[in-house]
Design a protein around this motif. Sequence first.
Motif, PDB file in Angstrom:
ATOM      1  N   ASP A 114      17.514  43.598 -21.062  1.00 46.96           N
ATOM      2  CA  ASP A 114      18.436  42.577 -20.138  1.00 46.96           C
ATOM      3  C   ASP A 114      19.591  42.387 -20.829  1.00 46.96           C
ATOM      4  O   ASP A 114      20.541  41.762 -20.107  1.00 46.96           O
ATOM      5  N   MET A 115      20.148  43.009 -21.832  1.00 47.15           N
ATOM      6  CA  MET A 115      21.494  42.633 -22.577  1.00 47.15           C
ATOM      7  C   MET A 115      22.187  43.993 -22.665  1.00 47.15           C
ATOM      8  O   MET A 115      23.024  44.216 -23.460  1.00 47.15           O
ATOM      9  N   GLY A 116      21.473  45.122 -22.014  1.00 46.83           N
ATOM     10  CA  GLY A 116      22.076  46.472 -21.982  1.00 46.83           C
ATOM     11  C   GLY A 116      22.103  47.189 -23.280  1.00 46.83           C
ATOM     12  O   GLY A 116      22.587  48.225 -23.508  1.00 46.83           O
ATOM     13  N   ARG A 117      21.100  46.826 -23.967  1.00 45.45           N
ATOM     14  CA  ARG A 117      20.919  47.722 -25.210  1.00 45.45           C
ATOM     15  C   ARG A 117      19.221  48.520 -24.979  1.00 45.45           C
ATOM     16  O   ARG A 117      18.914  48.078 -23.983  1.00 45.45           O
ATOM     17  N   VAL A 118      19.312  49.480 -25.784  1.00 44.77           N
ATOM     18  CA  VAL A 118      18.052  50.296 -25.572  1.00 44.77           C
ATOM     19  C   VAL A 118      16.973  49.672 -26.392  1.00 44.77           C
ATOM     20  O   VAL A 118      17.039  49.693 -27.818  1.00 44.77           O
ATOM     21  N   LEU A 119      15.589  49.608 -25.822  1.00 41.04           N
ATOM     22  CA  LEU A 119      14.670  48.797 -26.374  1.00 41.04           C
ATOM     23  C   LEU A 119      13.897  50.188 -27.070  1.00 41.04           C
ATOM     24  O   LEU A 119      13.382  50.389 -28.297  1.00 41.04           O
ATOM     25  N   MET A 120      13.499  51.147 -26.351  1.00 41.12           N
ATOM     26  CA  MET A 120      12.930  52.278 -26.526  1.00 41.12           C
ATOM     27  C   MET A 120      13.340  53.473 -25.908  1.00 41.12           C
ATOM     28  O   MET A 120      13.784  53.594 -24.904  1.00 41.12           O
ATOM     29  N   SER A 121      12.886  54.875 -26.561  1.00 42.65           N
ATOM     30  CA  SER A 121      13.260  56.000 -26.022  1.00 42.65           C
ATOM     31  C   SER A 121      12.021  56.917 -25.494  1.00 42.65           C
ATOM     32  O   SER A 121      11.097  56.855 -26.561  1.00 42.65           O
ATOM     33  N   ILE A 122      12.053  57.512 -24.640  1.00 41.84           N
ATOM     34  CA  ILE A 122      10.861  58.314 -24.004  1.00 41.84           C
ATOM     35  C   ILE A 122      11.168  59.957 -24.862  1.00 41.84           C
ATOM     36  O   ILE A 122      11.973  60.777 -24.283  1.00 41.84           O
ATOM     37  N   THR A 123      10.543  59.806 -25.957  1.00 41.12           N
ATOM     38  CA  THR A 123      10.780  61.079 -26.699  1.00 41.12           C
ATOM     39  C   THR A 123       9.911  62.240 -26.344  1.00 41.12           C
ATOM     40  O   THR A 123      10.270  63.587 -26.524  1.00 41.12           O
ATOM     41  N   ASP A 124       8.872  61.991 -25.580  1.00 41.87           N
ATOM     42  CA  ASP A 124       7.905  62.890 -25.408  1.00 41.87           C
ATOM     43  C   ASP A 124       6.991  62.689 -24.270  1.00 41.87           C
ATOM     44  O   ASP A 124       6.817  61.374 -23.976  1.00 41.87           O
ATOM     45  N   ASP A 125       6.537  63.235 -23.165  1.00 44.43           N
ATOM     46  CA  ASP A 125       5.817  63.060 -22.306  1.00 44.43           C
ATOM     47  C   ASP A 125       5.143  64.021 -21.642  1.00 44.43           C
ATOM     48  O   ASP A 125       5.816  65.268 -21.006  1.00 44.43           O
ATOM     49  N   THR A 126       3.635  64.099 -21.587  1.00 43.63           N
ATOM     50  CA  THR A 126       2.854  65.359 -21.029  1.00 43.63           C
ATOM     51  C   THR A 126       2.559  65.038 -19.637  1.00 43.63           C
ATOM     52  O   THR A 126       1.765  66.050 -18.996  1.00 43.63           O
ATOM     53  N   CYS A 127       2.807  63.894 -19.172  1.00 44.24           N
ATOM     54  CA  CYS A 127       2.429  63.645 -17.708  1.00 44.24           C
ATOM     55  C   CYS A 127       3.639  63.680 -16.746  1.00 44.24           C
ATOM     56  O   CYS A 127       3.464  64.329 -16.006  1.00 44.24           O
ATOM     57  N   GLY A 128       4.515  62.873 -17.141  1.00 39.61           N
ATOM     58  CA  GLY A 128       5.847  63.084 -16.218  1.00 39.61           C
ATOM     59  C   GLY A 128       5.838  62.048 -14.965  1.00 39.61           C
ATOM     60  O   GLY A 128       6.957  62.221 -14.219  1.00 39.61           O
ATOM     61  N   ARG A 129       4.715  61.283 -14.818  1.00 41.15           N
ATOM     62  CA  ARG A 129       4.900  60.572 -13.473  1.00 41.15           C
ATOM     63  C   ARG A 129       4.253  59.100 -13.895  1.00 41.15           C
ATOM     64  O   ARG A 129       3.173  58.922 -14.346  1.00 41.15           O
ATOM     65  N   HIS A 130       5.415  58.274 -14.055  1.00 41.15           N
ATOM     66  CA  HIS A 130       5.263  57.103 -14.185  1.00 41.15           C
ATOM     67  C   HIS A 130       5.746  55.978 -13.460  1.00 41.15           C
ATOM     68  O   HIS A 130       6.825  56.322 -12.874  1.00 41.15           O
ATOM     69  N   ASP A 131       5.325  54.718 -13.124  1.00 39.53           N
ATOM     70  CA  ASP A 131       5.929  53.778 -12.071  1.00 39.53           C
ATOM     71  C   ASP A 131       6.778  52.609 -12.685  1.00 39.53           C
ATOM     72  O   ASP A 131       6.227  52.212 -13.518  1.00 39.53           O
ATOM     73  N   PHE A 132       8.035  52.790 -12.592  1.00 41.25           N
ATOM     74  CA  PHE A 132       8.924  51.715 -12.981  1.00 41.25           C
ATOM     75  C   PHE A 132       9.194  50.451 -12.024  1.00 41.25           C
ATOM     76  O   PHE A 132      10.205  50.063 -12.123  1.00 41.25           O
ATOM     77  N   ILE A 133       8.566  50.725 -10.619  1.00 43.39           N
ATOM     78  CA  ILE A 133       9.184  49.877  -9.759  1.00 43.39           C
ATOM     79  C   ILE A 133       8.200  48.860  -9.154  1.00 43.39           C
ATOM     80  O   ILE A 133       8.190  47.633  -8.834  1.00 43.39           O
ATOM     81  N   ALA A 134       6.826  49.210  -8.979  1.00 43.45           N
ATOM     82  CA  ALA A 134       5.727  48.639  -8.158  1.00 43.45           C
ATOM     83  C   ALA A 134       5.340  47.369  -8.823  1.00 43.45           C
ATOM     84  O   ALA A 134       4.875  46.462  -8.430  1.00 43.45           O
ATOM     85  N   GLY A 135       5.128  47.520 -10.229  1.00 41.28           N
ATOM     86  CA  GLY A 135       4.531  46.520 -11.228  1.00 41.28           C
ATOM     87  C   GLY A 135       3.044  46.651 -11.311  1.00 41.28           C
ATOM     88  O   GLY A 135       2.488  47.500 -10.701  1.00 41.28           O
ATOM     89  N   GLY A 136       2.652  45.843 -12.218  1.00 44.22           N
ATOM     90  CA  GLY A 136       1.114  45.894 -12.542  1.00 44.22           C
ATOM     91  C   GLY A 136       0.048  44.930 -11.702  1.00 44.22           C
ATOM     92  O   GLY A 136       0.583  44.307 -10.506  1.00 44.22           O
ATOM     93  N   SER A 137      -1.091  45.067 -11.876  1.00 42.03           N
ATOM     94  CA  SER A 137      -2.182  44.306 -11.131  1.00 42.03           C
ATOM     95  C   SER A 137      -2.120  42.842 -11.140  1.00 42.03           C
ATOM     96  O   SER A 137      -1.519  42.353 -12.280  1.00 42.03           O
ATOM     97  N   THR A 138      -2.541  42.174 -10.284  1.00 38.35           N
ATOM     98  CA  THR A 138      -2.742  40.749 -10.374  1.00 38.35           C
ATOM     99  C   THR A 138      -3.987  40.186  -9.850  1.00 38.35           C
ATOM    100  O   THR A 138      -4.837  41.062  -9.183  1.00 38.35           O
ATOM    101  N   PRO A 139      -4.276  38.902  -9.793  1.00 41.56           N
ATOM    102  CA  PRO A 139      -5.418  38.553  -9.174  1.00 41.56           C
ATOM    103  C   PRO A 139      -5.592  39.041  -7.663  1.00 41.56           C
ATOM    104  O   PRO A 139      -6.566  39.321  -7.212  1.00 41.56           O
ATOM    105  N   PHE A 140      -4.340  38.576  -7.040  1.00 41.93           N
ATOM    106  CA  PHE A 140      -4.345  38.969  -5.631  1.00 41.93           C
ATOM    107  C   PHE A 140      -4.482  40.613  -5.418  1.00 41.93           C
ATOM    108  O   PHE A 140      -5.453  40.693  -4.479  1.00 41.93           O
ATOM    109  N   SER A 141      -3.895  41.271  -6.035  1.00 40.61           N
ATOM    110  CA  SER A 141      -4.355  42.754  -5.818  1.00 40.61           C
ATOM    111  C   SER A 141      -5.612  43.368  -6.291  1.00 40.61           C
ATOM    112  O   SER A 141      -6.098  44.113  -5.444  1.00 40.61           O
ATOM    113  N   ASN A 142      -6.209  42.594  -7.161  1.00 39.80           N
ATOM    114  CA  ASN A 142      -7.484  42.830  -7.272  1.00 39.80           C
ATOM    115  C   ASN A 142      -8.558  42.356  -6.372  1.00 39.80           C
ATOM    116  O   ASN A 142      -9.648  42.844  -5.870  1.00 39.80           O
ATOM    117  N   ARG A 143      -8.369  41.306  -5.681  1.00 41.02           N
ATOM    118  CA  ARG A 143      -8.869  40.640  -4.512  1.00 41.02           C
ATOM    119  C   ARG A 143      -8.805  41.612  -3.427  1.00 41.02           C
ATOM    120  O   ARG A 143      -9.940  41.982  -2.774  1.00 41.02           O
TER     121      ARG A 143
END
Length: 274
Positions: free
Chosen positions: A117-146
């Motif tokens: 959130d300060m415009g700096r780089v935390l991590m770089s994706i240097t390799d990836d054998t899958c290529g499909r990741h979710d950067f928008i929807a977010g993770g599970s919650t008690p509500f989503s599990n119910r």
Amino acid sequence: MTALDQATPEENRARYEALKAGAHEKSPRLAQAAQEPSNPARIKPKKVLHRELIPGGWYWSTIVPRGETLRIVNGGTGSVSALFWNADDTSERYNAGDTVKIQWHAHLSKGRVLFSDMGRVLMSITDDTCGRHDFIAGGSTPFSNRRRYGDDSLRNSRDNFRLAAGKYGMGVKDVAPCMTFFAGVTTGANGHFQWTGGHDRAGDYVDLRAEMNVLAVLSNCPHPLDPAPQYAPKSVEAILWRSPEPDEDDLCRTATEEAVRGFENTDPLFGGRA
């Protein structure tokens, strides 16, 4: 009143598309990232600093020093949610919105970076054998599990992150929106999220090189959009390894103008580039 206020939605959309196209034209290496040198699929034992299995439903945290790499290995059911903080100052954290917005892309893979959130780089994706990741929807919650399983007592990523944050002196306000690896999500014409699935191949991995000292937390819970009827996440593996030092032509550092600026903000924290 600005020119943007006077523009129609169609004109604003056209302006956005033009800017996006210009950014992509300036990043030809990303279109061929798969042909760039990859990290070894089997890491030499002497380079492995730590490895750990994360049982289904549970979480794990570690400090990844700048220059070392965290490999996340799919156990066969996919969906590993993750959050990252600057380990030296946890008021700086992963910013999902900026990571997608700055790089003009919601489907991030090899060659891309994760912004704070300060415009700096935390991590770089240097390799990836899958290529499909979710950067928008977010993770599970008690509500989503119910909603998905009829049981809000099942372990979920939201609570896992809160528990992990508490161990490092942080609270709920420090738990920002996360990303989820090995989770296929897109948006339909109506703007709703859609699960594309099919990214649960055991052994797939993603390598994340730390560009600052990073506090990493992984949560091994099913993605909230995963339609599988049973809550049955398999163990995933986290491997911390001593990766090669980036050279002058490093893909993640040089592929886009946005990443270059991010590293210009990051490297001075450490007296220069890694």
